[in-house]
Design a protein around this motif. Structure first.
Motif, mmCIF file in Angstrom:
data_model
loop_
_atom_site.group_PDB
_atom_site.id
_atom_site.type_symbol
_atom_site.label_atom_id
_atom_site.label_comp_id
_atom_site.label_asym_id
_atom_site.label_seq_id
_atom_site.Cartn_x
_atom_site.Cartn_y
_atom_site.Cartn_z
ATOM 1 N N GLU A 23 0.840 -1.206 0.000
ATOM 2 C CA GLU A 23 0.000 0.000 0.000
ATOM 3 C C GLU A 23 0.873 1.252 0.000
ATOM 4 O O GLU A 23 0.611 2.205 -0.744
ATOM 5 C CB GLU A 23 -0.913 0.006 1.235
ATOM 6 N N ARG A 24 1.919 1.238 0.826
ATOM 7 C CA ARG A 24 2.821 2.394 0.899
ATOM 8 C C ARG A 24 3.558 2.586 -0.422
ATOM 9 O O ARG A 24 3.757 3.723 -0.866
ATOM 10 C CB ARG A 24 3.815 2.224 2.052
ATOM 11 N N GLU A 25 3.964 1.489 -1.045
ATOM 12 C CA GLU A 25 4.686 1.580 -2.314
ATOM 13 C C GLU A 25 3.784 2.135 -3.418
ATOM 14 O O GLU A 25 4.200 2.981 -4.211
ATOM 15 C CB GLU A 25 5.212 0.200 -2.716
ATOM 16 N N LEU A 26 2.540 1.690 -3.466
ATOM 17 C CA LEU A 26 1.614 2.197 -4.474
ATOM 18 C C LEU A 26 1.311 3.674 -4.256
ATOM 19 O O LEU A 26 1.203 4.441 -5.212
ATOM 20 C CB LEU A 26 0.310 1.389 -4.446
ATOM 21 N N GLU A 27 1.186 4.075 -3.001
ATOM 22 C CA GLU A 27 0.928 5.488 -2.707
ATOM 23 C C GLU A 27 2.139 6.332 -3.081
ATOM 24 O O GLU A 27 2.004 7.433 -3.637
ATOM 25 C CB GLU A 27 0.606 5.666 -1.224
ATOM 26 N N ARG A 28 3.341 5.828 -2.796
ATOM 27 C CA ARG A 28 4.571 6.546 -3.148
ATOM 28 C C ARG A 28 4.666 6.725 -4.663
ATOM 29 O O ARG A 28 4.992 7.805 -5.152
ATOM 30 C CB ARG A 28 5.790 5.772 -2.637
ATOM 31 N N ARG A 29 4.350 5.663 -5.395
ATOM 32 C CA ARG A 29 4.413 5.732 -6.854
ATOM 33 C C ARG A 29 3.356 6.690 -7.391
ATOM 34 O O ARG A 29 3.608 7.451 -8.326
ATOM 35 C CB ARG A 29 4.214 4.338 -7.444
ATOM 36 N N HIS A 30 2.189 6.655 -6.787
ATOM 37 C CA HIS A 30 1.112 7.569 -7.183
ATOM 38 C C HIS A 30 1.563 9.027 -7.019
ATOM 39 O O HIS A 30 1.335 9.866 -7.895
ATOM 40 C CB HIS A 30 -0.126 7.295 -6.318
ATOM 41 N N ARG A 31 2.222 9.322 -5.914
ATOM 42 C CA ARG A 31 2.701 10.682 -5.661
ATOM 43 C C ARG A 31 3.756 11.097 -6.686
ATOM 44 O O ARG A 31 3.749 12.228 -7.170
ATOM 45 C CB ARG A 31 3.282 10.775 -4.250
ATOM 46 N N GLN A 32 4.645 10.187 -6.991
ATOM 47 C CA GLN A 32 5.685 10.483 -7.973
ATOM 48 C C GLN A 32 5.084 10.807 -9.338
ATOM 49 O O GLN A 32 5.505 11.756 -10.017
ATOM 50 C CB GLN A 32 6.649 9.300 -8.114
ATOM 51 N N ILE A 33 4.091 10.025 -9.734
ATOM 52 C CA ILE A 33 3.459 10.228 -11.035
ATOM 53 C C ILE A 33 2.741 11.570 -11.086
ATOM 54 O O ILE A 33 2.830 12.297 -12.077
ATOM 55 C CB ILE A 33 2.492 9.065 -11.353
ATOM 56 N N LEU A 34 2.052 11.941 -10.012
ATOM 57 C CA LEU A 34 1.374 13.234 -9.979
ATOM 58 C C LEU A 34 2.382 14.376 -10.110
ATOM 59 O O LEU A 34 2.146 15.340 -10.839
ATOM 60 C CB LEU A 34 0.567 13.396 -8.687
#
Length: 204
Positions: A23-34
């Motif tokens: 969950e943390r990894e997906l959220e981190r990746r989501h933030r990077q993409i934004l």
């Protein structure tokens, strides 16, 4: 095997439970993409009036055009004096924020857009309520509510109305690349690097 390091889309399977680390990894990746999807031009320059923000939010919320929440008709007129859409069929008037977390907001959309952009850029060190209040010139209570709504909206599980409004469109992706996947992230990084190189060449 972690589903994040394996097939990215497995987290979409109904009933599949992610581990806390995934969950943390997906959220981190989501933030990077934004962050990578934010344009170089500040949101205040891209949308210089409240009207600009209204129609940008409308395009994000209703890609095929505004739809009346009362009768479902999709051919409204625009009432400039009230900044509302009016249904041609039932005459119902509605705002672009009706039915969203921004429903009945009295705060200019320009301030919401600005706060969303700042939150995305500073996600590694989250902006404080006091900083929001000072930046926007609003009471602390208002800043607290705005910050809470914005952070929820731009999160991976949020609706994404504000984040999509201030970020560039994802656009067409080649076959085999899923939006939000590691491959998508690497593609965005490469595009950003090329863009910076082009800017540096033009500068010199």
């Amino acid at each position: 095997m972690s589903c994040v390091s394996g097939i990215w889309s497995v987290h979409c399977i109904k009933g599949f439970s992610l581990s806390d680390s995934d969950e943390r990894e997906l959220e981190r990746r989501h933030r990077q993409i934004l962050r990578l999807r934010l344009p170089d031009e500040p949101v205040d320059q891209r949308f210089q009036s409240e009207r600009d923000c209204v129609f940008r939010l409308s395009d994000v919320r209703w890609p095929d055009g505004p739809v009346c929440g009362k009768c479902g008709d999709g051919r409204p007129s625009w009432v400039e004096s009230r900044r509302l859409f009016q249904c041609r069929r039932c005459r119902y008037q509605y705002s672009v924020t009706a039915g969203t977390n921004l429903h009945r907001t009295r705060i200019d959309l320009r301030l919401w857009f600005h706060t969303a952009e700042v939150a995305i850029r500073s996600w590694s060190s989250p902006i404080s309520v006091r900083a929001v209040a000072i930046d926007l010139g609003v009471p602390v209570a208002t800043a607290h509510r705005m910050r809470k709504i914005v952070l929820k909206d731009i999160s991976r599980d949020g609706r994404g109305l504000l984040s999509e409004a201030v970020c560039l469109p994802i656009g067409h992706l080649p076959d085999g690349i899923v939006a939000g996947s590691p491959e998508h992230l690497e593609r965005l990084k490469l595009q950003r690097a090329r863009h910076i190189e082009d800017m540096e060449e033009n500068f010199h």
